[in-house]
Design a protein around this motif. Structure first.
Motif, PDB file in Angstrom:
ATOM      1  N   GLY A   6     -21.541  21.299 -13.045  1.00 24.14           N
ATOM      2  CA  GLY A   6     -22.098  21.285 -14.396  1.00 24.14           C
ATOM      3  C   GLY A   6     -21.532  20.206 -15.290  1.00 24.14           C
ATOM      4  O   GLY A   6     -21.795  20.198 -16.501  1.00 24.14           O
ATOM      5  N   ALA A   7     -20.763  19.275 -14.728  1.00 17.44           N
ATOM      6  CA  ALA A   7     -20.171  18.197 -15.524  1.00 17.44           C
ATOM      7  C   ALA A   7     -21.255  17.341 -16.175  1.00 17.44           C
ATOM      8  O   ALA A   7     -22.367  17.203 -15.653  1.00 17.44           O
ATOM      9  CB  ALA A   7     -19.276  17.326 -14.645  1.00 17.44           C
ATOM     10  N   THR A   8     -20.916  16.778 -17.328  1.00 17.12           N
ATOM     11  CA  THR A   8     -21.850  15.915 -18.052  1.00 17.12           C
ATOM     12  C   THR A   8     -21.503  14.455 -17.790  1.00 17.12           C
ATOM     13  O   THR A   8     -20.356  14.040 -17.929  1.00 17.12           O
ATOM     14  CB  THR A   8     -21.791  16.189 -19.567  1.00 17.12           C
ATOM     15  OG1 THR A   8     -22.181  17.547 -19.808  1.00 17.12           O
ATOM     16  CG2 THR A   8     -22.727  15.266 -20.334  1.00 17.12           C
ATOM     17  N   VAL A   9     -22.517  13.688 -17.416  1.00 18.24           N
ATOM     18  CA  VAL A   9     -22.346  12.266 -17.119  1.00 18.24           C
ATOM     19  C   VAL A   9     -23.230  11.457 -18.071  1.00 18.24           C
ATOM     20  O   VAL A   9     -24.444  11.676 -18.134  1.00 18.24           O
ATOM     21  CB  VAL A   9     -22.725  11.951 -15.661  1.00 18.24           C
ATOM     22  CG1 VAL A   9     -22.591  10.453 -15.385  1.00 18.24           C
ATOM     23  CG2 VAL A   9     -21.857  12.749 -14.692  1.00 18.24           C
ATOM     24  N   ALA A  10     -22.633  10.554 -18.805  1.00 19.57           N
ATOM     25  CA  ALA A  10     -23.391   9.671 -19.685  1.00 19.57           C
ATOM     26  C   ALA A  10     -23.971   8.515 -18.864  1.00 19.57           C
ATOM     27  O   ALA A  10     -23.298   7.971 -17.989  1.00 19.57           O
ATOM     28  CB  ALA A  10     -22.508   9.132 -20.801  1.00 19.57           C
ATOM     29  N   VAL A  11     -25.215   8.166 -19.162  1.00 18.07           N
ATOM     30  CA  VAL A  11     -25.875   7.036 -18.499  1.00 18.07           C
ATOM     31  C   VAL A  11     -26.585   6.199 -19.567  1.00 18.07           C
ATOM     32  O   VAL A  11     -26.958   6.710 -20.619  1.00 18.07           O
ATOM     33  CB  VAL A  11     -26.899   7.504 -17.436  1.00 18.07           C
ATOM     34  CG1 VAL A  11     -26.206   8.208 -16.280  1.00 18.07           C
ATOM     35  CG2 VAL A  11     -27.959   8.408 -18.060  1.00 18.07           C
ATOM     36  N   PRO A  12     -26.776   4.897 -19.324  1.00 19.76           N
ATOM     37  CA  PRO A  12     -27.524   4.074 -20.279  1.00 19.76           C
ATOM     38  C   PRO A  12     -28.943   4.599 -20.440  1.00 19.76           C
ATOM     39  O   PRO A  12     -29.538   5.103 -19.481  1.00 19.76           O
ATOM     40  CB  PRO A  12     -27.510   2.686 -19.633  1.00 19.76           C
ATOM     41  CG  PRO A  12     -26.357   2.709 -18.684  1.00 19.76           C
ATOM     42  CD  PRO A  12     -26.289   4.118 -18.180  1.00 19.76           C
TER      43      PRO A  12
END
Length: 275
Positions: A135-141
């Motif tokens: 459930g980790a949050t990953v930022a992407v462009p």
């Protein structure tokens, strides 16, 4: 000492897509006046740094009057090149340019590819991909090409699986397997380094990683491979200006042995010469 005019996103955002920029500080069309200096729009790192090296060490001997203008976004350099406020730009890759021209009706074309900035996944809380929690949050462009590039990076490292045929416009909707149940936070590319304190990990473009004092070759959890990579960054102009003698001089200087050595010495694998 750098002789560079810095232009921030905040100042230019309101007019970025109007194709009538006056913020570039030029009273005449830079592209049409081939007797004047060649004004090049560039991202601060590494593009403007490489151009500054050329300006300070190579341009005078080659008879090139070069002026560098820094931009902190991925839109204004193209709109300024299109409207003639600058004569060229240096910040982007082919998939991004193709998408930009299609969406904005611009006519920008590449001149010569100079370098690759490997895209990487970074975190301030974990030391390896295996440590990312469910459930980790990953930022992407959030721009089309760089988001797809980020997802392809994750897929290449077995973190997710994309459906067959997902290409340069892939989105999270194209994910077919997501074993960790990762959540994706879409941000402007320039904001991804600043998100590291708020997300579990972020996929960050090489230039923004370097600006944030990250070392892609050392700090990335996973890093894009340079082999057969279509995302090399190039010098670009408005169509029809490819034969401008100033542009030809700059293209030759940017692909010189001196510039290759500068890139190798300064960036230590975080930026890779592509010529």
């Amino acid at each position: 000492m750098r002789n560079t005019a810095k232009i921030t996103t905040a100042v230019l955002a309101a007019g970025a897509l109007t194709l009538g920029l006056t913020a570039c500080g030029s009273d005449k069309d830079s592209a049409s006046d081939t007797s004047g200096p060649l004004i090049v729009a560039a991202s601060p790192v590494p593009h403007a740094e490489i151009l500054d090296y050329v300006k300070e060490n190579l341009a005078e001997k080659a008879g090139l009057d070069l002026e560098v203008k820094e931009f902190t976004d991925y839109v204004t350099p193209n709109t300024a090149t299109e409207d003639g406020s600058v004569g060229a730009n240096y910040f982007q890759n082919q998939p991004y340019l193709d998408d930009f021209n299609k969406k904005n009706g611009t006519h920008i074309v590449p001149v010569v590819t100079v370098h690759l900035e490997p895209l990487g996944l970074y975190s301030s809380t974990v030391k390896s991909v295996d440590d990312l929690k469910s459930g980790a949050t990953v930022a992407v462009p959030n721009d089309t090409v760089n988001e797809a590039r980020a997802l392809k990076l994750l897929a290449a490292n077995g973190i997710i699986t994309l459906k067959d045929g997902a290409g340069t416009s892939a989105t999270p909707a194209d994910i077919t397997k997501n074993p960790k149940g990762l959540k994706f936070k879409e941000l402007e590319a320039a904001q991804t380094p600043r998100s590291l304190d708020d997300v579990d990990a972020a996929v960050i473009n090489g230039n923004y990683a370097i600006e944030a004092d990250l070392k892609p070759a050392e700090d990335a959890l996973v890093l894009e491979s340079a082999k057969d990579n279509p995302y090399g960054n190039f010098l670009a102009v408005k169509e029809g200006n490819e034969d401008d003698p100033r542009v030809k001089k700059l293209a030759k200087l940017l692909t010189s042995d001196e510039v290759k050595k500068f890139i190798e010495d300064k960036y230590a694998g975080s930026v890779i010469a592509s010529f």
